[in-house]
Design a protein around this motif. Structure first.
Motif, PDB file in Angstrom:
ATOM      1  N   ILE A  58       0.859  -1.186   0.000  1.00 48.00           N
ATOM      2  CA  ILE A  58       0.000   0.000   0.000  1.00 48.00           C
ATOM      3  C   ILE A  58       0.893   1.233   0.000  1.00 48.00           C
ATOM      4  N   THR A  59       0.681   2.109  -0.984  1.00 47.87           N
ATOM      5  CA  THR A  59       1.453   3.346  -1.082  1.00 47.87           C
ATOM      6  C   THR A  59       0.511   4.527  -0.944  1.00 47.87           C
ATOM      7  N   VAL A  60       0.814   5.422  -0.020  1.00 45.80           N
ATOM      8  CA  VAL A  60       0.037   6.648   0.173  1.00 45.80           C
ATOM      9  C   VAL A  60       0.927   7.820  -0.247  1.00 45.80           C
ATOM     10  N   ALA A  61       0.568   8.473  -1.365  1.00 47.86           N
ATOM     11  CA  ALA A  61       1.390   9.552  -1.920  1.00 47.86           C
ATOM     12  C   ALA A  61       0.547  10.823  -2.003  1.00 47.86           C
ATOM     13  N   VAL A  62       0.415  11.528  -0.898  1.00 48.92           N
ATOM     14  CA  VAL A  62      -0.313  12.797  -0.859  1.00 48.92           C
ATOM     15  C   VAL A  62       0.641  13.908  -1.294  1.00 48.92           C
ATOM     16  N   PRO A  63       0.275  14.724  -2.278  1.00 45.82           N
ATOM     17  CA  PRO A  63       1.167  15.801  -2.727  1.00 45.82           C
ATOM     18  C   PRO A  63       1.618  16.683  -1.570  1.00 45.82           C
ATOM     19  N   GLY A  64       2.912  16.949  -1.528  1.00 50.53           N
ATOM     20  CA  GLY A  64       3.464  17.803  -0.491  1.00 50.53           C
ATOM     21  C   GLY A  64       3.795  17.082   0.799  1.00 50.53           C
ATOM     22  N   ARG A  65       3.528  15.779   0.871  1.00 47.61           N
ATOM     23  CA  ARG A  65       3.830  15.015   2.082  1.00 47.61           C
ATOM     24  C   ARG A  65       4.771  13.865   1.752  1.00 47.61           C
ATOM     25  N   LEU A  77      -5.663  -0.932  10.465  1.00 45.70           N
ATOM     26  CA  LEU A  77      -4.858  -0.520   9.317  1.00 45.70           C
ATOM     27  C   LEU A  77      -5.684   0.321   8.351  1.00 45.70           C
ATOM     28  N   VAL A  78      -6.932  -0.055   8.137  1.00 40.70           N
ATOM     29  CA  VAL A  78      -7.799   0.740   7.260  1.00 40.70           C
ATOM     30  C   VAL A  78      -7.915   2.168   7.792  1.00 40.70           C
ATOM     31  N   ARG A  79      -8.142   2.308   9.093  1.00 39.11           N
ATOM     32  CA  ARG A  79      -8.258   3.654   9.677  1.00 39.11           C
ATOM     33  C   ARG A  79      -6.948   4.427   9.546  1.00 39.11           C
ATOM     34  N   ARG A  80      -5.830   3.740   9.708  1.00 37.85           N
ATOM     35  CA  ARG A  80      -4.539   4.424   9.609  1.00 37.85           C
ATOM     36  C   ARG A  80      -4.287   4.933   8.199  1.00 37.85           C
ATOM     37  N   VAL A  81      -4.593   4.110   7.183  1.00 39.22           N
ATOM     38  CA  VAL A  81      -4.385   4.537   5.798  1.00 39.22           C
ATOM     39  C   VAL A  81      -5.330   5.679   5.446  1.00 39.22           C
ATOM     40  N   LYS A  82      -6.579   5.593   5.874  1.00 37.49           N
ATOM     41  CA  LYS A  82      -7.534   6.675   5.608  1.00 37.49           C
ATOM     42  C   LYS A  82      -7.067   7.982   6.228  1.00 37.49           C
ATOM     43  N   LYS A  83      -6.549   7.911   7.432  1.00 36.90           N
ATOM     44  CA  LYS A  83      -6.031   9.122   8.069  1.00 36.90           C
ATOM     45  C   LYS A  83      -4.833   9.671   7.319  1.00 36.90           C
ATOM     46  N   ALA A  84      -3.974   8.783   6.824  1.00 34.87           N
ATOM     47  CA  ALA A  84      -2.777   9.211   6.104  1.00 34.87           C
ATOM     48  C   ALA A  84      -3.122   9.939   4.802  1.00 34.87           C
ATOM     49  N   ILE A 108       5.955  10.248   1.217  1.00 32.48           N
ATOM     50  CA  ILE A 108       5.274   9.025   0.768  1.00 32.48           C
ATOM     51  C   ILE A 108       5.348   7.972   1.879  1.00 32.48           C
ATOM     52  N   GLN A 109       4.214   7.333   2.134  1.00 32.97           N
ATOM     53  CA  GLN A 109       4.162   6.271   3.134  1.00 32.97           C
ATOM     54  C   GLN A 109       3.932   4.925   2.450  1.00 32.97           C
ATOM     55  N   ASN A 110       4.703   3.933   2.873  1.00 37.09           N
ATOM     56  CA  ASN A 110       4.582   2.581   2.334  1.00 37.09           C
ATOM     57  C   ASN A 110       4.196   1.610   3.435  1.00 37.09           C
ATOM     58  N   PHE A 111       3.253   0.742   3.126  1.00 39.01           N
ATOM     59  CA  PHE A 111       2.850  -0.312   4.050  1.00 39.01           C
ATOM     60  C   PHE A 111       3.013  -1.645   3.328  1.00 39.01           C
ATOM     61  N   ARG A 112       4.005  -2.417   3.753  1.00 40.01           N
ATOM     62  CA  ARG A 112       4.165  -3.784   3.233  1.00 40.01           C
ATOM     63  C   ARG A 112       3.460  -4.716   4.204  1.00 40.01           C
ATOM     64  N   VAL A 113       2.410  -5.351   3.729  1.00 42.04           N
ATOM     65  CA  VAL A 113       1.461  -6.029   4.611  1.00 42.04           C
ATOM     66  C   VAL A 113       1.511  -7.534   4.416  1.00 42.04           C
ATOM     67  N   ASP A 114       1.551  -8.241   5.524  1.00 42.50           N
ATOM     68  CA  ASP A 114       1.439  -9.705   5.521  1.00 42.50           C
ATOM     69  C   ASP A 114       0.313 -10.067   6.478  1.00 42.50           C
ATOM     70  N   ALA A 115      -0.803 -10.560   5.948  1.00 39.20           N
ATOM     71  CA  ALA A 115      -1.942 -10.945   6.776  1.00 39.20           C
ATOM     72  C   ALA A 115      -1.721 -12.334   7.357  1.00 39.20           C
ATOM     73  N   LYS A 116      -2.099 -12.515   8.613  1.00 39.47           N
ATOM     74  CA  LYS A 116      -1.915 -13.792   9.304  1.00 39.47           C
ATOM     75  C   LYS A 116      -3.221 -14.193   9.978  1.00 39.47           C
ATOM     76  N   ALA A 117      -3.576 -15.483   9.842  1.00 42.08           N
ATOM     77  CA  ALA A 117      -4.822 -15.987  10.420  1.00 42.08           C
ATOM     78  C   ALA A 117      -4.549 -17.180  11.330  1.00 42.08           C
ATOM     79  N   TRP A 118      -3.491 -17.103  12.130  1.00 42.18           N
ATOM     80  CA  TRP A 118      -3.170 -18.174  13.056  1.00 42.18           C
ATOM     81  C   TRP A 118      -4.108 -18.103  14.256  1.00 42.18           C
TER      82      TRP A 118
END
Length: 404
Positions: free
Chosen positions: A321-328, A392-399, A330-340
């Motif tokens: 997930i890449t968040v590229a807001v102009p003037g800020r 994570l959804v809330r964090r990306v939306k805020k970003a 860039i934030q990258n989220f490399r995500v590995d989902a786990k269902a243990w």
């Protein structure tokens, strides 16, 4: 779920050093899980049940110091299985885990669905059991490991296709599955006939979960019959059989949960197949979490979501997930989902890997929110953040500047 089914998932044929404190705790946990399975299996003859409990008690005692082992009798063992396991397990050697409070039976006296996954995730080495259990040579194939090995050998295009298929085609008529998997069918021999799975059958029919499409579990409680998805019951995927005499077709189910949409019963025959449980647990469920993340985030402004980067090993991460807001920045989220089921075993498995060369985000299901702090503490210093899907959804939306 029968006692004998546990024999295929509880023993790893491997030679290791004498067990340390963690291994002894895993050994005791596995003994308790297998004893619970023996206690609850109606098909197990009484003499075989008694022998199995004696074997499990011997393994449990071997996990304790001699003075404590001498105090654990069969009566205490059987009583302890019906409550929190803290009284039966040896002390934890590190940060406290959740197993002291773990209960193997639900309120109706049935073994919890997740006990199978606990056994699989806390496998006991063969050398720790060979003096006590005569079935130490039982095959204990690690289907999830075999799945990863197959995925590693695929081309990037085939890998992305396989992951998409794991999210959509987990069970159904063999002809439909063969058509969907097409050229990958012969390379993925992870399907079994649903006719061999009595735990999901109701009068000769089975019901696919509306979210993961895998067979739902059928549970008899006195005069009622409940049907639920083991993974999605917490989201509201559960049903009850309607009262009345059986008809010619599949029994009708009524919704008892908010996400229990209408489902149609299918014949539990050899012509209907489903992915084996380990592949469902460790392949399908993480894939569905990643697809949920994609669907929640892909239409947000300044957000780019890349699924299953094919140039990477499949056990590194599966969502970028890449968040590229102009003037800020860039934030990258490399995500590995786990269902243990066990975050303790997950933490141990992640600690056995080399630390990632980049910041990595481990995403847990929302119902494990209360356990994310334990896993984060276990992985401290390894550039790994632990969160849940909704967080994570809330964090990306805020970003990216989206408030809700």
């Amino acid at each position: 779920m029968t006692y004998f089914a546990f024999l295929d998932i509880c023993v790893r044929v491997a030679v290791k050093d004498p067990p340390d404190a963690r291994s002894r705790r895993d050994q005791a946990l596995t003994a308790c899980c297998m004893a619970a399975a023996a206690e609850s299996d109606p098909l197990l003859p009484p003499a075989r049940r008694a022998a199995a409990l004696m074997d499990c008690l011997a393994v449990l005692r071997a996990a304790h110091p001699p003075e404590r082992a001498a105090q654990i009798g069969m009566g205490e063992f059987r009583r302890g299985l019906r409550g929190p396991l803290g009284g039966l397990l040896p002390p934890a050697s590190e940060t406290a885990d959740r197993f002291d409070a773990l209960e193997l039976f639900d309120a109706d006296g049935l073994v919890r669905d997740a006990v199978q996954d606990l056994c699989r995730e806390h496998l006991v080495p063969h050398v720790a059991l060979q003096r006590h259990w005569s079935w130490a040579r039982v095959r204990a194939e690690q289907e999830e490991r075999r799945l990863y090995e197959i995925l590693r050998r695929l081309s990037p295009e085939e890998y992305r296709l396989a992951r998409a298929l794991l999210g959509k085609h987990t069970a159904g008529p063999v002809r439909r599955l063969r058509r969907a998997w097409d050229r990958l069918w012969m390379r993925f021999d992870f399907f079994e006939a649903i006719s061999d799975w009595p735990w999901c059958q109701l009068d000769g029919w089975w019901y696919p979960c509306p979210q993961c499409h895998w067979p739902m579990r059928v549970a008899q409680h006195a005069a009622t019959v409940d049907v639920r998805c083991e993974a999605h019951a917490a989201r509201g995927v559960h049903y009850r059989r309607t009262p009345g005499p059986a008809g010619a077709g599949p029994p009708e189910l009524v919704s008892t949960g908010k996400k229990a949409t209408s489902v149609q019963g299918l014949p539990a025959s050899t012509e209907h197949l489903a992915l084996v449980r380990p592949v469902w647990r460790y392949g399908v469920l993480p894939t569905l979490m990643e697809l949920d993340l994609r669907d929640e985030l892909r239409d947000l402004p300044h957000v780019r979501v890349e699924m299953w980067p094919g140039e990477l090993r499949p056990d590194e991460y599966d969502l970028h997930i890449t968040v590229a807001v102009p003037g800020r920045r860039i934030q990258n989220f490399r995500v590995d989902a786990k269902a243990w089921e066990s975050v303790v075993a997950l933490g141990n498995a992640l600690m056995e890997r080399e630390p990632p060369p980049y910041p990595l985000t481990i995403v847990l299901p929302d119902h494990q929110d209360h356990e994310r702090h334990y896993l984060a503490a276990r992985l401290r210093g390894r550039r790994i953040t632990v969160t849940t899907l909704s967080r994570l959804v809330r964090r990306v939306k805020k970003a990216c500047g989206v408030s809700r």
